[in-house]
Design an enzyme around this catalytic site. Sequence first.
Site, PDB file in Angstrom:
ATOM      1  N   GLU A 112       0.403   5.171   0.694  1.00  0.00           N
ATOM      2  CA  GLU A 112      -0.527   6.161   1.244  1.00  0.00           C
ATOM      3  C   GLU A 112      -0.115   7.577   0.853  1.00  0.00           C
ATOM      4  O   GLU A 112       0.955   7.802   0.267  1.00  0.00           O
ATOM      5  CB  GLU A 112      -0.620   5.982   2.761  1.00  0.00           C
ATOM      6  CG  GLU A 112      -1.194   4.623   3.113  1.00  0.00           C
ATOM      7  CD  GLU A 112      -1.523   4.434   4.588  1.00  0.00           C
ATOM      8  OE1 GLU A 112      -1.068   5.234   5.427  1.00  0.00           O
ATOM      9  OE2 GLU A 112      -2.239   3.465   4.893  1.00  0.00           O
ATOM     10  N   CYS A 119     -10.245  -5.075  -0.036  1.00  0.00           N
ATOM     11  CA  CYS A 119     -11.363  -4.126   0.102  1.00  0.00           C
ATOM     12  C   CYS A 119     -12.267  -4.215  -1.132  1.00  0.00           C
ATOM     13  O   CYS A 119     -11.937  -4.853  -2.142  1.00  0.00           O
ATOM     14  CB  CYS A 119     -10.834  -2.705   0.283  1.00  0.00           C
ATOM     15  SG  CYS A 119     -10.333  -1.925  -1.258  1.00  0.00           S
ATOM     16  N   CYS A 164     -10.710  -3.079  -4.490  1.00  0.00           N
ATOM     17  CA  CYS A 164      -9.763  -4.068  -5.022  1.00  0.00           C
ATOM     18  C   CYS A 164     -10.506  -5.272  -5.595  1.00  0.00           C
ATOM     19  O   CYS A 164     -10.103  -5.829  -6.621  1.00  0.00           O
ATOM     20  CB  CYS A 164      -8.775  -4.512  -3.948  1.00  0.00           C
ATOM     21  SG  CYS A 164      -7.561  -3.240  -3.559  1.00  0.00           S
ATOM     22  N   GLU A 207      -3.009  -4.552  -3.203  1.00  0.00           N
ATOM     23  CA  GLU A 207      -3.489  -5.446  -4.264  1.00  0.00           C
ATOM     24  C   GLU A 207      -3.519  -4.732  -5.607  1.00  0.00           C
ATOM     25  O   GLU A 207      -3.117  -5.276  -6.639  1.00  0.00           O
ATOM     26  CB  GLU A 207      -4.902  -5.963  -3.958  1.00  0.00           C
ATOM     27  CG  GLU A 207      -5.013  -6.823  -2.713  1.00  0.00           C
ATOM     28  CD  GLU A 207      -5.324  -6.031  -1.444  1.00  0.00           C
ATOM     29  OE1 GLU A 207      -4.795  -4.908  -1.288  1.00  0.00           O
ATOM     30  OE2 GLU A 207      -6.085  -6.537  -0.612  1.00  0.00           O
ATOM     31  N   CYS A 252      -4.254   0.715  -2.402  1.00  0.00           N
ATOM     32  CA  CYS A 252      -4.053  -0.570  -1.706  1.00  0.00           C
ATOM     33  C   CYS A 252      -2.960  -1.402  -2.384  1.00  0.00           C
ATOM     34  O   CYS A 252      -2.726  -1.292  -3.597  1.00  0.00           O
ATOM     35  CB  CYS A 252      -5.332  -1.396  -1.752  1.00  0.00           C
ATOM     36  SG  CYS A 252      -6.692  -0.709  -0.827  1.00  0.00           S
ATOM     37  N   ASN A 261       0.830  -1.206   0.000  1.00  0.00           N
ATOM     38  CA  ASN A 261       0.000   0.000   0.000  1.00  0.00           C
ATOM     39  C   ASN A 261       0.860   1.250   0.000  1.00  0.00           C
ATOM     40  O   ASN A 261       1.909   1.306   0.646  1.00  0.00           O
ATOM     41  CB  ASN A 261      -1.056  -0.010   1.116  1.00  0.00           C
ATOM     42  CG  ASN A 261      -0.526  -0.298   2.496  1.00  0.00           C
ATOM     43  OD1 ASN A 261       0.471  -0.975   2.673  1.00  0.00           O
ATOM     44  ND2 ASN A 261      -1.195   0.232   3.496  1.00  0.00           N
TER      45      ASN A 261
END
Length: 157
Positions: free
Chosen positions: A61, A109, A112, A72, A70, A59
């Site tokens: 940020e 999530c 994703c 993924e 994210c 990830n």
Amino acid sequence: MEIRINIEEAASPDNLSDKEQQVIAAALEAATHAYAPYSKFYVGAALLLSTGELITGNNQENAAYPAGLCAERVAMFAANAKHPNSGIDILAVAAMMDGEFLEEPVYPCGSCRQSLLETENRFKKPIRILMYGKNRIHIANSIKDLLPLSFDASFLK
Ligand code: THU
């Protein structure tokens, strides 16, 4: 209407194939160098492409929170950018907090899941998804099990 999904459980990576163990190990390693100064929730993802290539992501940020991405999708978009003709066979995801991997599996999530569905449909190949926790690993054999009643390109025709 009842919707049934199928999730497998493995007690540890030792119960999985050598290939799957490698993908999990790569996700664990990727988590350790995530850029997550705000949430301090460090996620790693690793993908095994149909060509045998292993791609990782974590990830990323941002001080403007929604600009982050994210693990993924970082991994999947890198894979699709660099290898536009290779489907994904396996995805592993793992997360750590306070220097420890989570005890229970971490799940992708919703955004994703939607992106994974696009990739599955694009390459017409189900992705085996390994969701790592120290106590157990949960496994889905297609993103469709994690995203039932999904929206895809068929609605746009
Ligand atoms: N995150 C992921 O990278 N993957 C997931 O599956 C769940 C959430 C990230 C996004 C954000 O950087 C942090 O974890 C906290 O939500």
